[in-house]
Design a protein around this motif. Structure first.
Motif, PDB file in Angstrom:
ATOM      1  N   UNK A  42      35.430  33.058  47.984  1.00  0.00           N
ATOM      2  CA  UNK A  42      35.335  32.610  46.594  1.00  0.00           C
ATOM      3  C   UNK A  42      34.993  33.725  45.621  1.00  0.00           C
ATOM      4  N   UNK A  43      34.388  34.809  46.109  1.00  0.00           N
ATOM      5  CA  UNK A  43      33.935  35.869  45.199  1.00  0.00           C
ATOM      6  C   UNK A  43      34.860  37.078  45.177  1.00  0.00           C
ATOM      7  N   UNK A  44      35.992  36.993  45.822  1.00  0.00           N
ATOM      8  CA  UNK A  44      36.934  38.098  45.811  1.00  0.00           C
ATOM      9  C   UNK A  44      38.054  37.890  44.787  1.00  0.00           C
ATOM     10  N   UNK A  45      37.801  37.033  43.816  1.00  0.00           N
ATOM     11  CA  UNK A  45      38.727  36.773  42.708  1.00  0.00           C
ATOM     12  C   UNK A  45      40.137  36.475  43.203  1.00  0.00           C
ATOM     13  N   UNK A  46      40.291  35.411  44.013  1.00  0.00           N
ATOM     14  CA  UNK A  46      41.619  35.104  44.548  1.00  0.00           C
ATOM     15  C   UNK A  46      42.524  34.488  43.479  1.00  0.00           C
ATOM     16  N   UNK A  47      43.817  34.687  43.653  1.00  0.00           N
ATOM     17  CA  UNK A  47      44.796  33.943  42.871  1.00  0.00           C
ATOM     18  C   UNK A  47      45.104  32.620  43.560  1.00  0.00           C
ATOM     19  N   UNK A  48      45.036  32.636  44.902  1.00  0.00           N
ATOM     20  CA  UNK A  48      45.279  31.437  45.703  1.00  0.00           C
ATOM     21  C   UNK A  48      44.149  31.313  46.721  1.00  0.00           C
TER      22      UNK A  48
END
Length: 410
Positions: free
Chosen positions: A170-176
């Motif tokens: 959640x904290x790795x700035x996902x697009x998906x």
């Protein structure tokens, strides 16, 4: 208009039920692939479609709930989307950074510490050590594992692995963001925090969420897909319709009489309508009433009270009502016509079951909950008309009638 981050076009994936044939077919497919004769094959003996011709698009800001029984093809579809396995047919396009938490502990090296696994997972996602350093404290704080972050992951409980895995994803700035039932393992406090984080992430990413908890699906998803034996039977933004289809698959809960030692129930009505041959439709926000006759044939019963309990299709109690909250007790032997009337029905769209009971406490406190009549899940009704609230609430204060006469609230 939001951009499409997930594009799935006619995706299918087949498996073989028998190991020896699976190995044989794998060799055959490998040879035909090498010699360039990789024409599409029909199903061979013992093969089946785990995912069968699935197509959909998911945009930024949308959360898709994948629903279906165990073996419906949900996890297989997620593995295809995440690139863990290749489809036999169709095309998948994933745009941007994809973070997935598909299996408990997946991606963790058990002999490394929690801190080392954070850096490992970040590097797999293409995030530099400098970027990970900036996010490290936030990841650890969210997971609430400060005390154990330098302990090897092999000593973590399943809940601790979920905390760490979700926090990293959640904290790795996902697009998906892809989540497969893993949050069911965490404790209640962390689940609430995780769902709030998902709502925050949805502003900037697309989320695919698999869960067998329908309240969680209703809470966070704005689209659903209901799958059965690999096929897409429904895809759309009517989450309640998808949830109903899911529950209909397991609609085996039947009504039955648990006890009737002192009498029986008769003449059940919902909103004044007989329930014998059909399920009555009730409207959200409108007046709602339940009527029934309690026939007491035991002359030793000096007084009694009646009650109802309403459960949803997830077998969770959503409302319970006791007539002795309005009146001390009923004293009539024989037939008592009882009506419970509520000014505002506040239940989300769906199907519900009503349990009816009569109890007595005339023998003292030790027998306060002695049931005389108990009919479980005996009447069902459906609620329609709620469009914007994902939450279930209890009934507002209502009225009780005995033999047509309103009983005043104490």
């Amino acid at each position: 208009m939001s951009e499409s981050l997930v594009i799935v076009d006619g995706v299918s994936k087949k498996f073989c039920k028998q190991l020896n044939k699976s190995l044989l077919y794998g060799v055959q497919d490998l040879i035909t692939g090498v010699i360039g004769n990789s024409k599409e094959r029909n199903l061979r003996d013992a093969e089946f479609w785990a995912v069968d011709n699935i197509s959909f698009e998911l945009k930024r800001g949308e959360c898709l709930g994948l629903l279906g029984h165990n073996g419906a093809g949900k996890s297989t579809l997620l593995k295809v989307l995440n690139g863990l396995i290749l489809p036999d047919r169709g095309r998948v396009e994933m745009r941007g950074r994809v973070n997935a938490l598909i299996e408990l502990g997946a991606g963790f090296n058990p002999i490394l510490t929690g801190r080392e696994n954070i850096y490992n997972n970040a590097s797999v996602l293409g995030i530099s050590k400098t970027e990970t350093d900036k996010r490290l404290d936030e990841i650890i704080a969210f997971s609430e594992l400060e005390e154990f972050i330098d302990t090897p992951v092999q000593y973590y409980s399943s809940g601790m692995k979920v905390r760490l895995g979700f926090s990293v994803a959640a904290h790795m700035e996902p697009d998906i963001l892809i989540l497969d039932e893993v949050l069911a393992v965490g404790d209640a406090g962390f689940r609430i925090k995780s769902f709030n984080k998902m709502m925050e992430l949805m502003k900037n990413c697309a989320v695919l969420f698999v869960s067998h908890s329908m309240p969680n699906v209703a809470r966070v998803c704005n689209k659903v897909m209901y799958m059965d034996h690999g096929q897409n039977l429904y895809f759309g933004d009517d989450t309640h319709k998808g949830i109903e289809m899911y529950f209909d698959k397991f609609d085996s809960e039947t009504s039955y009489i648990e006890t009737n030692i002192a009498g029986d129930f008769e003449n059940f009505k919902v909103n004044g309508m007989d329930t014998q041959d059909s399920i009555v439709i009730a409207q959200y926000g409108k007046e709602f009433s339940l009527e029934f006759d309690a026939v007491i044939n035991d002359s030793t019963v000096k007084n009694f009270y009646a009650g109802i309990q309403i459960t949803d299709k997830d077998l969770k109690s959503v409302a319970i009502h006791f007539t002795n909250k309005f009146h001390k007790n009923f004293v009539n032997e024989g037939r008592n016509h009882i009506k419970l009337s509520f000014p505002d029905l506040e239940l989300i769209d769906g199907e519900y079951a009503v349990t009816y009971f009569v109890a007595t406490n005339d023998d003292g406190p030790e027998n306060q909950y002695r049931y005389l009549i108990f009919y479980r899940n005996y009447v069902k009704f459906k609620v329609l008309g709620l469009n914007d609230s994902p939450y279930t609430s209890v009934f507002m204060k209502g009225k009780v009638y005995q033999n047509g006469i309103e009983i005043e609230n104490k």
